[in-house]
Motif scaffolding. Structure first.
Motif, PDB file in Angstrom:
ATOM      1  N   SER A   1       0.983  -0.908  -0.350  1.00 11.84           N
ATOM      2  CA  SER A   1      -0.248  -0.300  -0.374  1.00 11.84           C
ATOM      3  C   SER A   1       0.675   1.050  -0.515  1.00 11.84           C
ATOM      4  O   SER A   1       0.093   2.306  -0.260  1.00 11.84           O
ATOM      5  N   LEU A   2       2.049   1.310   0.381  1.00 10.33           N
ATOM      6  CA  LEU A   2       3.033   2.421   0.339  1.00 10.33           C
ATOM      7  C   LEU A   2       3.310   2.909  -0.496  1.00 10.33           C
ATOM      8  O   LEU A   2       3.922   3.632  -1.240  1.00 10.33           O
ATOM      9  N   CYS A   3       3.267   1.636  -1.020  1.00  7.59           N
ATOM     10  CA  CYS A   3       3.522   1.466  -2.671  1.00  7.59           C
ATOM     11  C   CYS A   3       3.177   2.451  -3.777  1.00  7.59           C
ATOM     12  O   CYS A   3       3.126   3.399  -4.583  1.00  7.59           O
ATOM     13  N   GLU A   4       1.948   2.556  -3.732  1.00  2.00           N
ATOM     14  CA  GLU A   4       0.611   3.075  -4.476  1.00  2.00           C
ATOM     15  C   GLU A   4       0.886   4.525  -3.275  1.00  2.00           C
ATOM     16  O   GLU A   4       0.364   5.432  -4.651  1.00  2.00           O
ATOM     17  N   LYS A   5       1.430   5.026  -1.920  1.00  4.97           N
ATOM     18  CA  LYS A   5       1.052   6.107  -2.037  1.00  4.97           C
ATOM     19  C   LYS A   5       2.481   6.761  -2.073  1.00  4.97           C
ATOM     20  O   LYS A   5       2.698   8.074  -2.575  1.00  4.97           O
ATOM     21  N   ALA A   6       3.729   6.339  -2.974  1.00  5.13           N
ATOM     22  CA  ALA A   6       4.646   6.796  -3.869  1.00  5.13           C
ATOM     23  C   ALA A   6       4.379   6.666  -5.282  1.00  5.13           C
ATOM     24  O   ALA A   6       5.249   8.358  -5.293  1.00  5.13           O
ATOM     25  N   LYS A   7       3.788   6.063  -5.256  1.00  2.58           N
ATOM     26  CA  LYS A   7       3.637   7.105  -7.432  1.00  2.58           C
ATOM     27  C   LYS A   7       2.994   8.052  -7.735  1.00  2.58           C
ATOM     28  O   LYS A   7       4.016   9.057  -8.368  1.00  2.58           O
ATOM     29  N   PRO A   8       1.990   8.524  -6.750  1.00  4.86           N
ATOM     30  CA  PRO A   8       2.207  10.251  -7.216  1.00  4.86           C
ATOM     31  C   PRO A   8       3.069  10.752  -6.990  1.00  4.86           C
ATOM     32  O   PRO A   8       3.650  11.879  -7.632  1.00  4.86           O
ATOM     33  N   GLU A   9       4.035  10.515  -6.306  1.00  7.01           N
ATOM     34  CA  GLU A   9       5.436  11.494  -6.147  1.00  7.01           C
ATOM     35  C   GLU A   9       6.476  11.991  -7.408  1.00  7.01           C
ATOM     36  O   GLU A   9       7.248  12.458  -7.208  1.00  7.01           O
TER      37      GLU A   9
ATOM     38  N   TRP B   1      11.671  -4.303   4.105  1.00  5.01           N
ATOM     39  CA  TRP B   1      11.385  -3.831   5.098  1.00  5.01           C
ATOM     40  C   TRP B   1      11.382  -1.786   4.481  1.00  5.01           C
ATOM     41  O   TRP B   1      10.813  -1.513   5.533  1.00  5.01           O
ATOM     42  N   SER B   2      11.683  -1.853   4.045  1.00  6.29           N
ATOM     43  CA  SER B   2      11.653   0.147   3.348  1.00  6.29           C
ATOM     44  C   SER B   2      11.416   0.012   1.491  1.00  6.29           C
ATOM     45  O   SER B   2      11.542   1.314   1.819  1.00  6.29           O
ATOM     46  N   ILE B   3      10.505  -1.105   0.969  1.00  7.41           N
ATOM     47  CA  ILE B   3       9.647  -0.262   0.423  1.00  7.41           C
ATOM     48  C   ILE B   3       8.558   0.220   0.058  1.00  7.41           C
ATOM     49  O   ILE B   3       7.620   0.061   1.689  1.00  7.41           O
ATOM     50  N   PRO B   4       8.703   1.337  -0.579  1.00 11.53           N
ATOM     51  CA  PRO B   4       8.609   1.552  -1.576  1.00 11.53           C
ATOM     52  C   PRO B   4      10.537   1.811  -2.058  1.00 11.53           C
ATOM     53  O   PRO B   4      10.644   2.629  -0.302  1.00 11.53           O
ATOM     54  N   VAL B   5      11.625   1.554  -3.018  1.00 11.25           N
ATOM     55  CA  VAL B   5      12.877   1.845  -2.736  1.00 11.25           C
ATOM     56  C   VAL B   5      12.857   2.521  -4.486  1.00 11.25           C
ATOM     57  O   VAL B   5      12.553   1.144  -5.417  1.00 11.25           O
ATOM     58  N   VAL B   6      13.341   3.829  -4.236  1.00  8.00           N
ATOM     59  CA  VAL B   6      13.507   3.584  -6.154  1.00  8.00           C
ATOM     60  C   VAL B   6      15.579   4.442  -5.934  1.00  8.00           C
ATOM     61  O   VAL B   6      15.896   4.157  -5.066  1.00  8.00           O
ATOM     62  N   GLY B   7      15.773   3.381  -7.248  1.00  5.60           N
ATOM     63  CA  GLY B   7      16.912   3.516  -7.231  1.00  5.60           C
ATOM     64  C   GLY B   7      17.508   3.829  -8.671  1.00  5.60           C
ATOM     65  O   GLY B   7      15.491   3.248  -9.851  1.00  5.60           O
ATOM     66  N   LEU B   8      18.570   4.121  -9.631  1.00  2.00           N
ATOM     67  CA  LEU B   8      19.122   4.368 -11.013  1.00  2.00           C
ATOM     68  C   LEU B   8      20.152   3.489 -11.522  1.00  2.00           C
ATOM     69  O   LEU B   8      20.012   2.767 -12.397  1.00  2.00           O
ATOM     70  N   GLY B   9      19.831   1.736 -10.181  1.00  2.00           N
ATOM     71  CA  GLY B   9      20.218   0.469 -10.583  1.00  2.00           C
ATOM     72  C   GLY B   9      21.525   0.584  -9.408  1.00  2.00           C
ATOM     73  O   GLY B   9      21.856  -1.737  -9.700  1.00  2.00           O
ATOM     74  N   GLU B  10      21.903   1.051  -8.855  1.00  2.00           N
ATOM     75  CA  GLU B  10      22.660   0.849  -7.919  1.00  2.00           C
ATOM     76  C   GLU B  10      22.136   0.226  -6.188  1.00  2.00           C
ATOM     77  O   GLU B  10      21.326   1.365  -6.312  1.00  2.00           O
ATOM     78  N   VAL B  11      22.214  -0.607  -6.037  1.00  2.31           N
ATOM     79  CA  VAL B  11      21.117  -1.088  -4.787  1.00  2.31           C
ATOM     80  C   VAL B  11      22.134  -0.658  -3.923  1.00  2.31           C
ATOM     81  O   VAL B  11      21.170  -0.098  -3.057  1.00  2.31           O
ATOM     82  N   GLU B  12      22.882  -0.110  -3.634  1.00  4.48           N
ATOM     83  CA  GLU B  12      23.884   0.580  -2.639  1.00  4.48           C
ATOM     84  C   GLU B  12      22.870   2.032  -3.055  1.00  4.48           C
ATOM     85  O   GLU B  12      23.735   2.765  -1.593  1.00  4.48           O
ATOM     86  N   ASP B  13      22.614   2.997  -3.701  1.00  6.12           N
ATOM     87  CA  ASP B  13      22.353   3.794  -3.987  1.00  6.12           C
ATOM     88  C   ASP B  13      21.008   3.844  -4.230  1.00  6.12           C
ATOM     89  O   ASP B  13      20.827   3.984  -5.731  1.00  6.12           O
ATOM     90  N   VAL B  14      20.441   4.371  -3.443  1.00 11.14           N
ATOM     91  CA  VAL B  14      18.667   3.890  -3.677  1.00 11.14           C
ATOM     92  C   VAL B  14      18.606   5.634  -2.605  1.00 11.14           C
ATOM     93  O   VAL B  14      18.806   5.865  -1.335  1.00 11.14           O
ATOM     94  N   LEU B  15      16.852   5.653  -2.496  1.00 18.16           N
ATOM     95  CA  LEU B  15      15.813   6.873  -1.650  1.00 18.16           C
ATOM     96  C   LEU B  15      15.178   5.831  -1.373  1.00 18.16           C
ATOM     97  O   LEU B  15      13.691   4.882  -1.919  1.00 18.16           O
ATOM     98  N   CYS B  16      14.767   5.691  -0.164  1.00 12.77           N
ATOM     99  CA  CYS B  16      13.614   4.843   1.030  1.00 12.77           C
ATOM    100  C   CYS B  16      12.699   5.157   1.193  1.00 12.77           C
ATOM    101  O   CYS B  16      12.315   6.727   1.133  1.00 12.77           O
ATOM    102  N   TRP B  17      11.606   5.082   0.735  1.00 14.13           N
ATOM    103  CA  TRP B  17       9.506   5.668   1.479  1.00 14.13           C
ATOM    104  C   TRP B  17      10.206   6.092   2.736  1.00 14.13           C
ATOM    105  O   TRP B  17      10.559   5.215   3.691  1.00 14.13           O
ATOM    106  N   PRO B  18       9.663   6.713   3.866  1.00 15.12           N
ATOM    107  CA  PRO B  18       8.803   8.622   2.267  1.00 15.12           C
ATOM    108  C   PRO B  18      10.036   9.650   2.164  1.00 15.12           C
ATOM    109  O   PRO B  18      11.225   9.614   2.796  1.00 15.12           O
ATOM    110  N   PHE B  19       9.446   9.607   1.139  1.00 16.16           N
ATOM    111  CA  PHE B  19      10.326  10.653   0.027  1.00 16.16           C
ATOM    112  C   PHE B  19       8.977  11.560  -0.674  1.00 16.16           C
ATOM    113  O   PHE B  19       7.895  11.273  -1.040  1.00 16.16           O
ATOM    114  N   THR B  20       9.077  12.645  -0.289  1.00 16.91           N
ATOM    115  CA  THR B  20       8.190  13.685  -1.611  1.00 16.91           C
ATOM    116  C   THR B  20       8.522  14.055  -2.679  1.00 16.91           C
ATOM    117  O   THR B  20      10.306  13.420  -3.016  1.00 16.91           O
ATOM    118  N   THR B  21       8.350  14.455  -3.668  1.00 19.15           N
ATOM    119  CA  THR B  21       8.111  15.254  -5.284  1.00 19.15           C
ATOM    120  C   THR B  21       9.673  15.087  -5.008  1.00 19.15           C
ATOM    121  O   THR B  21      11.009  15.128  -5.782  1.00 19.15           O
TER     122      THR B  21
END
Length: 84
Positions: free
Chosen positions: A15-23, A52-72
């Motif tokens: 459910s948190l992943c759905e909340k992240a999509k609009p951001e 324990w941290s999804i949703p998580v976004v990244g550009l391919g390097e799993v060591e360098d990601v941004l974990c939820w919660p985040f704003t646009t």
């Protein structure tokens, strides 16, 4: 040239992943990215890293990601630092 992927680490029923999509949506065009969902349940290492941290976004390097919660704006800053 094909668009670069913004990996969206998620899993079924998150459910948190759905909340992240609009951001995320407003930034895909701005940074010329395509959203690439990755189900962590399909990968033992990703489940260990992000279970324990999804949703998580990244550009391919799993060591360098941004974990939820985040704003646009937080995501925009994170992307700007990596793509400029």
């Amino acid at each position: 040239m094909s668009q670069r992927a913004l990996f969206f680490y998620t899993t079924l029923g998150c459910s948190l992943c759905e909340k992240a999509k609009p951001e995320i949506w407003p930034l895909l065009e701005k940074f010329d990215l395509r959203l690439q969902p990755v189900d962590i349940a399909d990968d033992e290492e990703l489940t260990r890293l992000f279970g324990w941290s999804i949703p998580v976004v990244g550009l391919g390097e799993v060591e360098d990601v941004l974990c939820w919660p985040f704003t646009t704006s937080e995501l925009a800053s994170w992307l700007s630092a990596r793509l400029s």
